[in-house]
Design an enzyme around this catalytic site. Structure first.
Site, mmCIF file in Angstrom:
data_model
loop_
_atom_site.group_PDB
_atom_site.id
_atom_site.type_symbol
_atom_site.label_atom_id
_atom_site.label_comp_id
_atom_site.label_asym_id
_atom_site.label_seq_id
_atom_site.Cartn_x
_atom_site.Cartn_y
_atom_site.Cartn_z
ATOM 1 N N ASP A 12 71.998 72.575 11.786
ATOM 2 C CA ASP A 12 72.322 72.740 10.380
ATOM 3 C C ASP A 12 72.363 71.327 9.793
ATOM 4 O OD1 ASP A 12 73.465 74.095 7.986
ATOM 5 O OD2 ASP A 12 75.214 72.879 8.520
ATOM 6 N N ARG A 13 72.074 71.184 8.514
ATOM 7 C CA ARG A 13 72.047 69.847 7.910
ATOM 8 C C ARG A 13 73.377 69.486 7.245
ATOM 9 N NH1 ARG A 13 68.508 68.381 2.677
ATOM 10 N NH2 ARG A 13 70.401 69.211 1.731
ATOM 11 N N ASP A 14 73.718 70.195 6.175
ATOM 12 C CA ASP A 14 74.873 69.846 5.348
ATOM 13 C C ASP A 14 76.176 70.169 6.072
ATOM 14 O OD1 ASP A 14 72.799 69.382 3.605
ATOM 15 O OD2 ASP A 14 73.245 71.067 2.292
ATOM 16 N N ASN A 55 70.110 76.726 5.057
ATOM 17 C CA ASN A 55 70.145 77.571 3.859
ATOM 18 C C ASN A 55 70.296 76.642 2.663
ATOM 19 O OD1 ASN A 55 70.063 79.950 5.334
ATOM 20 N ND2 ASN A 55 72.270 80.305 5.229
ATOM 21 N N ARG A 102 67.342 83.834 5.849
ATOM 22 C CA ARG A 102 68.649 83.260 5.534
ATOM 23 C C ARG A 102 69.619 83.432 6.706
ATOM 24 N NH1 ARG A 102 71.575 81.222 1.624
ATOM 25 N NH2 ARG A 102 73.796 81.678 1.598
ATOM 26 N N LYS A 129 79.269 76.183 10.296
ATOM 27 C CA LYS A 129 79.659 77.466 9.713
ATOM 28 C C LYS A 129 79.472 78.595 10.722
ATOM 29 C CE LYS A 129 78.744 76.409 4.886
ATOM 30 N NZ LYS A 129 77.942 76.751 3.707
#
Length: 179
Positions: A12-14, A55, A102, A129
């Site tokens: 995941d990036r963020d 996402n 997604r 997340k």
């Protein structure tokens, strides 16, 4: 899968690789989390392919444009260094648009597996997340939840490991598996 398939670490990036910036729409908002570039290089050196799965509902919600996302992503990849990330897949749809891409759905993972010849059973998914953990589980990978970004407020159910940050997650991967 062929015997030449390689393991990957899906990222995941963020909130995982860079500090959480609410709907990041400008390169000035990009702040790499300390230790991330070195940890990514350690994974590459161990033989893992590195794939960002993100996402980006801000596009679908009209908070920023595809061009804004591409500019941020190019800046982000530039800060990490050329050739560190093997591929990036993003989902621009808002949550209410049912999309097989997604997260926690596995559409982007399946695309990466096909495009890069990846062995998902030997792969990992690191994110901040619960949807990252769920996506990893659904795709047959070993998920790790990091406590950066949104991680401290998330349900870690199903996570192979809960790490204080990305560098700690990578140390766990390197100590427990071989690419």
């Amino acid at each position: 899968m062929s015997t030449t398939s390689r393991p990957a670490v899906f990222l995941d990036r963020d909130g995982t690789l860079m500090e959480e910036a609410h709907y990041c729409s400008h390169p000035d908002q990009v702040r790499i989390i300390p230790g991330v570039p070195e940890a990514l290089r350690a994974l590459k050196d161990a033989g893992y392919r590195l794939v960002i799965i993100t996402n980006q509902s801000g596009i679908g919600r009209g908070y920023y444009t595809l061009s804004d996302y591409e500019t941020v992503q190019a800046h982000f990849l530039g800060l990490l260094g050329e050739g560190v990330i093997d591929a990036t897949y993003y989902c621009p749809e808002a949550p209410e648009a049912a999309s097989p891409r997604r997260k926690p759905e596995t559409g982007m993972v399946v695309e990466a597996q096909r495009d890069l010849g990846l062995d998902l059973a030997r792969s990992w998914f690191i994110g901040d997340k619960a949807v990252d953990v769920q996506c990893g589980l659904r795709a047959g990978m070993r998920p790790i939840l990091v406590l950066t970004g949104h991680g401290a407020d998330q349900d870690a159910a199903g996570a192979e490991f809960v790490a204080k940050d990305f560098a700690s997650a990578v140390a766990f991967i390197l100590k427990t598996s071989d690419a």
